[in-house]
Design an enzyme around this catalytic site. Structure first.
Site, PDB file in Angstrom:
ATOM      1  N   ARG A 204      38.423  25.453  36.726  1.00 13.81           N
ATOM      2  CA  ARG A 204      37.640  26.270  37.656  1.00 13.81           C
ATOM      3  C   ARG A 204      37.726  25.692  39.058  1.00 13.81           C
ATOM      4  NH1 ARG A 204      33.783  26.901  32.939  1.00 13.81           N
ATOM      5  NH2 ARG A 204      32.805  24.936  33.538  1.00 13.81           N
ATOM      6  N   PHE A 219      36.546  38.011  31.504  1.00 15.74           N
ATOM      7  CA  PHE A 219      35.812  37.194  30.531  1.00 15.74           C
ATOM      8  C   PHE A 219      35.033  36.105  31.285  1.00 15.74           C
ATOM      9  CE2 PHE A 219      39.855  38.598  28.673  1.00 15.74           C
ATOM     10  CZ  PHE A 219      39.437  39.312  27.558  1.00 15.74           C
ATOM     11  N   ASP A 240      32.561  41.004  32.026  1.00 16.70           N
ATOM     12  CA  ASP A 240      32.235  40.493  30.696  1.00 16.70           C
ATOM     13  C   ASP A 240      31.577  41.624  29.913  1.00 16.70           C
ATOM     14  OD1 ASP A 240      32.069  37.382  29.587  1.00 16.70           O
ATOM     15  OD2 ASP A 240      30.770  38.765  28.499  1.00 16.70           O
ATOM     16  N   SER A 241      31.673  41.555  28.583  1.00 18.06           N
ATOM     17  CA  SER A 241      31.048  42.589  27.761  1.00 18.06           C
ATOM     18  C   SER A 241      29.582  42.267  27.487  1.00 18.06           C
ATOM     19  CB  SER A 241      31.808  42.750  26.439  1.00 18.06           C
ATOM     20  OG  SER A 241      31.890  41.492  25.799  1.00 18.06           O
ATOM     21  N   ASN A 267      34.498  46.259  28.527  1.00 20.30           N
ATOM     22  CA  ASN A 267      35.491  45.659  27.645  1.00 20.30           C
ATOM     23  C   ASN A 267      36.761  45.458  28.486  1.00 20.30           C
ATOM     24  OD1 ASN A 267      37.703  45.331  25.904  1.00 20.30           O
ATOM     25  ND2 ASN A 267      36.648  46.444  24.270  1.00 20.30           N
ATOM     26  N   ASP A 288      40.382  34.347  30.909  1.00 20.41           N
ATOM     27  CA  ASP A 288      39.870  33.273  30.046  1.00 20.41           C
ATOM     28  C   ASP A 288      39.201  33.876  28.814  1.00 20.41           C
ATOM     29  OD1 ASP A 288      39.023  30.838  29.042  1.00 20.41           O
ATOM     30  OD2 ASP A 288      37.260  30.721  30.344  1.00 20.41           O
ATOM     31  N   CYS A 328      42.254  29.518  24.192  1.00 14.90           N
ATOM     32  CA  CYS A 328      41.560  28.397  23.544  1.00 14.90           C
ATOM     33  C   CYS A 328      41.713  28.476  22.028  1.00 14.90           C
ATOM     34  CB  CYS A 328      40.094  28.358  23.950  1.00 14.90           C
ATOM     35  SG  CYS A 328      39.205  29.854  23.556  1.00 14.90           S
TER      36      CYS A 328
HETATM   37  N1  SAH Z   1      35.369  32.000  31.685  1.00 11.97           N
HETATM   38  C1  SAH Z   1      34.108  31.544  31.140  1.00 11.97           C
HETATM   39  C2  SAH Z   1      34.122  31.455  29.627  1.00 11.97           C
HETATM   40  C3  SAH Z   1      34.520  32.720  28.911  1.00 11.97           C
HETATM   41  S1  SAH Z   1      34.027  32.771  27.248  1.00 11.97           S
HETATM   42  C4  SAH Z   1      33.725  30.207  31.751  1.00 11.97           C
HETATM   43  O1  SAH Z   1      34.556  29.554  32.413  1.00 11.97           O
HETATM   44  O2  SAH Z   1      32.590  29.776  31.570  1.00 11.97           O
HETATM   45  C5  SAH Z   1      34.535  34.343  26.752  1.00 11.97           C
HETATM   46  C6  SAH Z   1      33.661  35.493  27.244  1.00 11.97           C
HETATM   47  O3  SAH Z   1      34.344  36.682  26.898  1.00 11.97           O
HETATM   48  C7  SAH Z   1      32.284  35.616  26.624  1.00 11.97           C
HETATM   49  O4  SAH Z   1      31.315  35.616  27.645  1.00 11.97           O
HETATM   50  C8  SAH Z   1      32.283  36.983  25.908  1.00 11.97           C
HETATM   51  O5  SAH Z   1      31.080  37.697  26.090  1.00 11.97           O
HETATM   52  C9  SAH Z   1      33.400  37.697  26.624  1.00 11.97           C
HETATM   53  N2  SAH Z   1      34.127  38.738  25.871  1.00 11.97           N
HETATM   54  C10 SAH Z   1      34.628  38.673  24.611  1.00 11.97           C
HETATM   55  N3  SAH Z   1      35.362  39.780  24.323  1.00 11.97           N
HETATM   56  C11 SAH Z   1      35.341  40.552  25.440  1.00 11.97           C
HETATM   57  C12 SAH Z   1      35.935  41.813  25.793  1.00 11.97           C
HETATM   58  N4  SAH Z   1      36.717  42.474  24.933  1.00 11.97           N
HETATM   59  N5  SAH Z   1      35.706  42.297  27.026  1.00 11.97           N
HETATM   60  C13 SAH Z   1      34.933  41.627  27.909  1.00 11.97           C
HETATM   61  N6  SAH Z   1      34.364  40.440  27.639  1.00 11.97           N
HETATM   62  C14 SAH Z   1      34.561  39.900  26.418  1.00 11.97           C
END
Ligand code: SAH
Length: 385
Positions: A204, A219, A240-241, A267, A288, A328
């Site tokens: 980050r 995400f 984010d979802s 989504n 991510d 990950c």
């Molecule tokens: N980038 C963040 C961590 C991401 S964790 C950081 O640095 O802190 C993954 C995230 O993806 C979660 O918050 C989850 O709610 C979201 N997520 C999972 N599937 C998704 C989708 N299809 N569309 C949007 N968000 C999604």
């Protein structure tokens, strides 16, 4: 001390540097969970290990020394782990102190968020010595409060209850921490993992220096990449979802006095399709996603998912734009991850410079002989065209 006999195959595994011995490589024993002495079939001492009778992973190697694994032992190991982090010179107040097998302290996670420490005890063997472990954390780290986030589902394999317990409170709903120039809130009781994703901390900060123009953080969870990028980019759209995660993200933006962020609940798969249709472009894109392959059987499907979002992100990347892409999923190794990126780049028709290859932050150490300790792979790609 109880003694456990390890098969020649199990003993070989230890000698090659892997800390786990599976159930099929130990002789049956009714020893209670805890620290045991491991011997080979000739009665030679192999080491001391955490014994987890209910688990497929029966033994987790602690030390090849005979000196007792007692309170002092845990204290010294904790002090070593903390010293390696060099907290005085770390530009963050939220970081990991113990990364389980990566710090040769199997099944133990210790994360620090300001004056609070969040701990996970992830095996029956470790749970049995929790008093010593918690005392070591207390003396070495000297936190104001300690929370046990023992609600991780892997505890089911150890026949351990899933629970969250305040060892020393009170622990507020949110704790404020700092990462480089960004301040953010962590919810120790309810946040993902122990509160947030510390493994992306260095990435980050890296993106804070790379971001430009219109940025897109896919995400975003509680907005941490977005916040870092917002200090440099003109504007950031963060997706984010989870509405609950975005609520915290918005609070974080306020905390930093940033007003060039837009939080979008959607989504990512659908939204990328929509952006492509609308011809929207972004100069910096962060991808991510959560682990798409949680089991080996999910690898193919996961790869299709990763490729789809990467391909679409490449298509909506503005000329000279930059993408940060991560995975990950432990089951998708570095080679497969890069094959996926290559395939997406080639289908997108974009020419991309591999600017940087990165992984999890240094406070999540990887042991060369223990692949499970390294799971996060990431690349920074810069469009030439
Ligand atoms: N980038 C963040 C961590 C991401 S964790 C950081 O640095 O802190 C993954 C995230 O993806 C979660 O918050 C989850 O709610 C979201 N997520 C999972 N599937 C998704 C989708 N299809 N569309 C949007 N968000 C999604």
């Amino acid at each position: 001390m109880e003694k456990i006999i390890v098969s020649p195959r199990g003993a070989r595994r230890w000698r090659r540097g892997h800390p786990w011995i599976y159930r099929s490589d130990v002789e049956r024993s009714d020893a209670a969970p805890g620290v045991v002495r491991a011997e080979d079939t000739h009665g030679n001492f192999l080491g001391q290990a955490l014994w987890s009778p209910p688990s497929e992973i029966s033994l987790r190697f602690l030390t090849s020394q005979e000196a007792p694994v007692d309170g002092d032992w845990w204290h010294d190991r904790m002090a070593e782990a903390l010293a390696v982090r060099d907290p005085e010179n770390l530009d963050a107040t939220g970081y990991r102190i113990v990364h389980a097998e990566g710090d040769s302290l199997p099944s133990l996670i210790v994360d620090k968020y300001g004056e609070i420490v969040v701990v996970q005890l992830l095996s029956a063997g470790l749970e049995a010595v929790r008093g010593q472990v918690l005392a070591a954390i207390d003396t070495v780290v000297n936190p104001k409060s300690i929370l046990l986030r023992n609600d991780a589902s892997v505890r089911r394999h150890e026949d351990l209850p899933l629970e969250v317990e305040e060892i020393r409170g009170p622990i507020p709903e949110f704790v404020e921490v700092r990462e480089g120039a960004v301040r953010y809130l962590v919810a120790p009781h309810t946040g993902q993992k122990t509160g947030c994703f510390l493994d992306q901390r260095e990435n980050r900060v890296l993106m804070a220096g790379v971001a430009h123009g219109r940025a897109l953080d896919l995400f975003t969870y509680q907005g941490l990449f977005a916040l870092q990028m917002a200090r440099r980019a003109e504007s950031v759209v963060a997706v984010d979802s989870s509405a609950a995660a975005l609520e915290v993200a918005a609070k974080n933006a306020e905390l930093n006095g940033l007003d060039n962020l837009e939080w979008v609940e959607a989504n990512v798969f659908d939204l990328l399709r929509e952006y492509e249709r609308e011809g929207r472009q972004f100069d910096t894109i962060v991808l991510d996603p959560p682990a798409f392959a949680r089991q080996r059987s999910a690898i193919d499907r996961a790869l299709r998912g990763y490729k789809e979002i990467n391909l679409r992100a490449m298509r909506i990347l503005a000329p000279k734009g930059t993408i940060f892409s991560a995975s990950c999923s432990f089951h998708i190794g570095r080679d497969r991850f890069f094959e996926m990126l290559i395939s997406a780049a080639s289908d997108s028709g974009r020419r991309l410079v591999l600017q940087e290859i990165t992984g999890q932050s240094r406070d999540h150490p990887r042991i060369l002989t223990v692949p499970e300790t390294g799971y996060l792979k990431a690349a920074v790609l810069r469009a030439v065209d």
